[in-house]
Design a protein around this motif. Structure first.
Motif, PDB file in Angstrom:
ATOM      1  N   ASP A 169       0.858  -1.183   0.000  1.00 49.30           N
ATOM      2  CA  ASP A 169       0.000   0.000   0.000  1.00 49.30           C
ATOM      3  C   ASP A 169       0.893   1.232   0.000  1.00 49.30           C
ATOM      4  N   VAL A 199      -6.911  -3.079   0.448  1.00 47.68           N
ATOM      5  CA  VAL A 199      -7.031  -1.823   1.185  1.00 47.68           C
ATOM      6  C   VAL A 199      -7.960  -0.878   0.435  1.00 47.68           C
ATOM      7  N   ALA A 206      -7.952  -1.768   5.814  1.00 50.64           N
ATOM      8  CA  ALA A 206      -7.544  -3.050   5.241  1.00 50.64           C
ATOM      9  C   ALA A 206      -8.609  -4.102   5.533  1.00 50.64           C
TER      10      ALA A 206
END
Length: 334
Positions: free
Chosen positions: A105, A162, A168
């Motif tokens: 991410d 996510v 998440a």
């Protein structure tokens, strides 16, 4: 993911080991799509090697084309950039064990990792940590950031996605739960649960997980292979709907957002494109004949497929030489 010859509720000891492949027809064992930025990602045209006998189970990427791959047996996470591999997360770091789903991410600078004790399958892995965990690491340095236990004793952390707000979502293969972790959260919460998501008696439950262009959550179950939509509104889960595929699926594994649809890995060697309309899912095969594929990530117009060959560590081919491991590039449809 994994194939079970017995009760899918939890791993069994020797004699009832979970299997991941069939001898005659390989099958596989998850992450939001790491979108490639046109012109920014390094163009790769040939397969990229993965460390020897590391049995990858998941792969993720960042927009510059860097690939991150975990190891089912060794644990840890390897970073591959410019064709060169380096250990970003060392095996056993932060009491991690066997590494399954991985997700990079970039917005938060976090690498999410599913860590599981799979010693009951005959795979010791690093460390002596028990149970199923979501681990987080710094995306650049690999330094540990957080550790979050999946609550059910049967839990098996499989894959991660996510959302736009940084939350998440985690799939649990051995219990009918999708967990959530909000930014700054200190523990996983049960986001969604439904009897439809429970593992079948002789099957394996939730596996791939992705967020669609419509903002809803989509998940796969591995055995039997199914697709589900979990409605999301104002951060809360709504109705769970089983989708009807245009053809039968075989060991539905990793699921990644792709354009207005999804990329799907089938354990029998396929990378598919999925388009959903209502409760119907149109399945088009992009590439067949992959060697026990387990995951895919997108960099620009290329899908990088991890070929896990997990039957050589917990399945019918255990003890045989799996040969070299690689991430295979596949041109994606526009």
């Amino acid at each position: 993911m994994i194939k079970n010859n017995g009760d899918a509720g939890r791993p069994r000891a020797t004699g009832e080991l979970l299997k991941i492949r069939r001898a005659s027809l390989p099958s596989a064992a998850a992450i939001v799509l790491a979108l490639g930025i046109a012109g920014a990602a390094r163009a790769e045209t040939a397969p990229v090697g993965v460390p020897d006998k590391s049995f990858p189970e998941s792969v993720t990427s960042t927009s510059d084309g860097t690939l991150y791959v975990g190891s089912f047996n060794h644990g840890g996470v390897t970073k591959i950039s410019g064709g060169k591999a380096e250990q970003l997360v060392k095996p056993g770091a932060a009491d991690s064990r066997s590494t399954l789903g991985v997700l990079a991410d970039e917005k938060s600078g976090t690498l999410y990792v599913c860590s599981n004790d799979i010693s009951a399958m005959g795979v010791a892995g690093p460390s002596n940590a028990k149970g199923a965990w979501l681990k987080t690491f710094d995306l650049k340095s690999g330094a540990p950031k957080g550790s979050f236990a999946l609550s059910d004793p049967k839990s098996f952390c499989n894959d991660i996605v996510v959302g736009a707000d940084g939350t998440a979502y985690v799939s649990d293969s051995f219990a009918p739960f999708v967990y959530s972790l909000k930014p700054g959260g200190t523990a996983l919460a049960t986001f969604a649960t439904d009897p439809q998501l429970a593992p079948a008696k002789d099957g394996v439950g939730l596996d791939g997980i992705a967020i669609g262009a419509d903002g809803n959550l989509y998940v796969t179950t591995f055995i039997p292979a199914k697709l589900f939509r979990i409605e999301m509104k104002d951060g809360k889960a709504g109705a769970v709907t089983e989708l009807k595929p245009s053809r039968p699926l075989d060991h539905a594994d990793a699921l990644r957002a792709h354009g207005g649809g999804f990329l799907l890995i089938e354990g029998n060697g396929k990378l598919d494109k999925i388009m959903v309309k209502g409760s119907e899912a149109t399945i088009d095969t992009i590439k067949d004949g992959l060697a026990e594929p387990v995951s895919v990530t997108q960099v620009g117009d290329v899908g990088w497929v991890a070929e896990g060959k997990l039957s050589y560590v917990i399945g019918d081919n255990k003890g045989k030489d799996p040969g070299p491991f690689k991430l295979t590039p596949v041109a994606l449809p526009k």
